[in-house]
Design a protein around this motif. Structure first.
Motif, short mmCIF file in Angstrom:
data_model
loop_
_atom_site.label_atom_id
_atom_site.label_comp_id
_atom_site.label_asym_id
_atom_site.label_seq_id
_atom_site.Cartn_x
_atom_site.Cartn_y
_atom_site.Cartn_z
N UNK A 317 0.64 -1.34 0.11
CA UNK A 317 -0.02 -0.11 -0.07
C UNK A 317 0.87 1.25 0.04
N UNK A 318 0.31 2.30 -0.37
CA UNK A 318 0.71 3.80 -0.21
C UNK A 318 1.12 3.87 1.17
N UNK A 319 2.50 4.60 1.26
CA UNK A 319 3.16 4.90 2.39
C UNK A 319 4.13 3.71 2.92
N UNK A 320 3.64 2.55 2.66
CA UNK A 320 4.38 1.46 3.02
C UNK A 320 5.41 1.31 1.70
N UNK A 321 4.87 1.56 0.64
CA UNK A 321 5.58 1.62 -0.58
C UNK A 321 6.89 2.51 -0.55
N UNK A 322 6.86 3.56 0.09
CA UNK A 322 7.95 4.47 0.22
C UNK A 322 9.00 3.82 1.03
N UNK A 323 8.54 3.03 2.11
CA UNK A 323 9.38 2.39 2.94
C UNK A 323 10.12 1.28 2.15
N UNK A 324 9.26 0.53 1.56
CA UNK A 324 9.91 -0.60 0.96
C UNK A 324 10.94 -0.03 -0.19
N UNK A 325 10.90 1.05 -0.96
CA UNK A 325 11.66 1.33 -1.83
C UNK A 325 12.93 1.96 -1.25
N UNK A 326 12.79 2.84 0.08
CA UNK A 326 13.70 3.13 0.77
C UNK A 326 14.68 2.19 1.20
N UNK A 327 13.90 0.84 1.62
CA UNK A 327 14.67 -0.29 2.29
C UNK A 327 15.70 -0.84 1.26
N UNK A 328 14.78 -1.20 -0.07
CA UNK A 328 15.76 -1.50 -1.27
C UNK A 328 16.74 -0.69 -1.63
N UNK A 329 16.69 0.46 -1.69
CA UNK A 329 17.51 1.65 -1.96
C UNK A 329 18.83 1.37 -0.90
N UNK A 330 18.63 1.19 0.36
CA UNK A 330 19.27 1.13 1.35
C UNK A 330 20.28 -0.21 1.17
N UNK A 331 19.53 -1.13 1.00
CA UNK A 331 20.16 -2.39 0.64
C UNK A 331 21.17 -2.45 -0.51
N UNK A 332 20.79 -1.68 -1.33
CA UNK A 332 21.64 -1.67 -2.90
C UNK A 332 22.70 -0.49 -2.66
N UNK A 333 22.49 0.49 -1.91
CA UNK A 333 23.40 1.36 -1.69
C UNK A 333 24.75 0.73 -0.90
N UNK A 334 24.27 0.01 0.18
CA UNK A 334 25.26 -0.63 1.08
C UNK A 334 26.03 -1.59 0.33
N UNK A 335 25.29 -2.57 -0.65
CA UNK A 335 26.03 -3.44 -1.25
C UNK A 335 27.09 -2.81 -2.37
N UNK A 336 26.54 -1.99 -3.10
CA UNK A 336 27.25 -1.60 -4.14
C UNK A 336 28.53 -0.63 -3.59
N UNK A 337 28.38 0.29 -2.53
CA UNK A 337 29.61 0.77 -1.98
C UNK A 337 30.63 -0.13 -1.62
N UNK A 338 30.17 -1.21 -0.58
CA UNK A 338 31.30 -1.92 -0.34
C UNK A 338 31.89 -2.75 -1.33
#
Length: 489
Positions: A317-338
């Protein structure tokens, strides 16, 4: 129709990105030496190490391939996570190989390898580590971009733009702050990532239901959806290969080992392993459940890699979708930077250093490291734009990882525990273990040999690489006795 709302969800994502960038850039003032840039001054404690390792080893690409495994193979698709968790727990408890590695005070694996096998093998191992690592990471940006485009409902023509934005955002704070920025942002990303994973999984269990997930696996996959040994597409070859590749990854995957090397002491490094081990079951199981939920909701789709993000686009749902995408970006940024930082550290410390007489001044060393990270970013963007993935994403990642995991794990074990191991055996192991998976990847891209490659399969070619590396080490070492310079590490 996606539930992503550009005002509410976009604000959540934007706020997260702003906080992350500020935190990542803030610590750059503490980076004054190459050691700070590459191993954070070796001051990492247990809790930061756990958060950093967990965040690094879960990116969008991780979520995509584990969800694809769940969609295609059911709960049996989580087998690699169980095997990796077991390997990490055992190695953390015993200190097998990682204790002498951390005690040695090196910054990279090839640096330790030189102590046993000499500078030429150090250079060769550095080359094969970077080759396998960059080919492995080469698909990260495209896969991450595809996830974001599908979940947010954007036009696919913006895929390349999304890839570029993701890369630039990660590269900026990695280039400036090195491992210090990675560790600080990893902690923030771990919190956001964990929250997003938990919330979405609860929504699935409540709205789809555990019983429906189990029934979906039973109806579509059968008993093989729970038991990998009897799964028609997996079997013994899959399980054996996963046991080998995941144990080798725990011992020698540069992004994982970087946490041991950055730990303030050996005991801390071992505790990071033991206390993070459970996470690797969740790392495969949670996105696997998302993939099974996609199968239960969407049924069969043309591209199984896209099933999970297509499901989430209309389920969350809306709202949780923002959290989901932020979580996935968080995961991806951490992986890519390392990943960018650790492969760059090998290029600097083990490939370029032998061609430079004496030690670089700290300022010049930092400049060189930052330039290397930038070049890696450019390579990843170009490779991600043109390479077309053949077969399953997880199969590609394990096979490219095998290019160096097979040989370097053999070199590490032999160097630590076998006195008769020498540079002849080490060189043979590197050549054999790299040649087999590279040959398989080439055959996959060649019309005349594609059918032959499929008949062998990625699992048995991977097993052959590990067996070949071990035999090459033994035979090569026995053919020529040790020199005086080759002693146990």
């Amino acid at each position: 129709m996606t539930h992503f709302n550009w005002l509410l969800d976009g604000s959540i994502v934007g706020l997260y990105l702003l906080i992350t960038m500020i935190a990542g850039l803030w610590v750059r003032k503490y980076v004054g030496k190459v050691e700070h840039f590459l191993v954070a001054g070796r001051e990492m404690d247990i809790y930061l190490g756990i958060a950093s390792l967990a965040a690094t080893e879960f990116g969008i690409v991780t979520c995509m391939y584990t969800a694809q495994n769940g969609y295609n193979h059911g709960f049996a698709g989580a087998t690699p996570g169980i095997l990796m968790a077991a390997a990490m727990l055992i190695i953390g408890l015993t200190g097998f190989c990682i204790k002498p590695l951390r005690d040695s005070g090196v910054m990279t694996l090839p640096e330790l390898i030189e102590k046993k096998f000499g500078p030429r093998i150090r250079w060769a191992s550095g080359v094969v580590i970077v080759l396998g690592g960059l080919l492995n990471m080469g698909v990260f940006l495209r896969v991450g971009g595809e996830f974001l485009v599908l979940v947010a409902g954007m036009d696919p023509q913006y895929l390349e733009l999304m890839m570029t934005i993701m890369l630039v955002g990660v590269a900026v704070y990695t280039i400036l702050g090195g491992m210090l920025s990675v560790l600080v942002t990893d902690f923030l990303q771990f919190v956001v990532m964990s929250l997003g994973l938990i919330v979405v999984t609860i929504l699935i269990l409540v709205n789809v239901g555990w019983d429906k997930l189990v029934t979906t696996v039973e109806l579509n996959i059968g008993a093989g959806g729970f038991n990998p040994f009897i799964n028609a597409e997996l079997g013994w070859g899959f399980v054996i290969f996963q046991a080998l590749i995941n144990t080798a990854a725990v011992l020698t995957w540069q992004t994982t080992i970087a946490r041991v090397l950055a730990a303030k002491d050996t005991d801390t490094g071992q505790k990071i392993y033991t206390r993070t081990s459970f996470f690797f079951v969740a790392r495969f199981l949670i996105p696997g459940i998302w993939g099974i939920a996609a199968l239960a909701t969407l049924g069969k789709v043309t591209n199984s890699l896209e099933a999970m993000p297509m499901f989430l686009a209309t389920f969350v749902p809306v709202g949780v979708m923002g959290l989901l995408i932020a979580a996935m970006l968080a995961a991806d940024m951490s992986t890519d930077s390392s990943y960018m930082l650790t492969w760059g550290s090998v290029i600097y410390n083990d490939i370029l250093a032998p061609f430079h007489k004496g030690k670089w001044p700290e300022k010049k060393g930092l400049l060189v490291n930052r330039f290397i990270v930038a070049i890696i970013g450019v390579f990843l963007l170009i490779y991600g734009l043109w390479y077309k993935l053949e077969g399953g994403l997880w199969d590609y990642l394990t096979l490219t990882g095998t290019i160096y995991l097979a040989s370097i794990s053999v070199l590490l074990i032999a160097g630590c525990y076998w006195d008769r191991a020498n540079s002849w055996g080490a060189a043979a192991a590197i050549v054999v273990s790299a040649a087999i998976p590279v040959a398989y990847l080439v055959m996959e891209k060649t019309d005349a040999a594609r059918a032959f490659a499929k008949s062998i399969g990625p699992y048995y070619s991977g097993i052959a690489a590990f067996a070949g590396a071990g035999l090459a080490m033994v035979i090569g070492s026995l053919l020529k006795p040790n020199s005086n310079k080759e002693t146990s590490v």
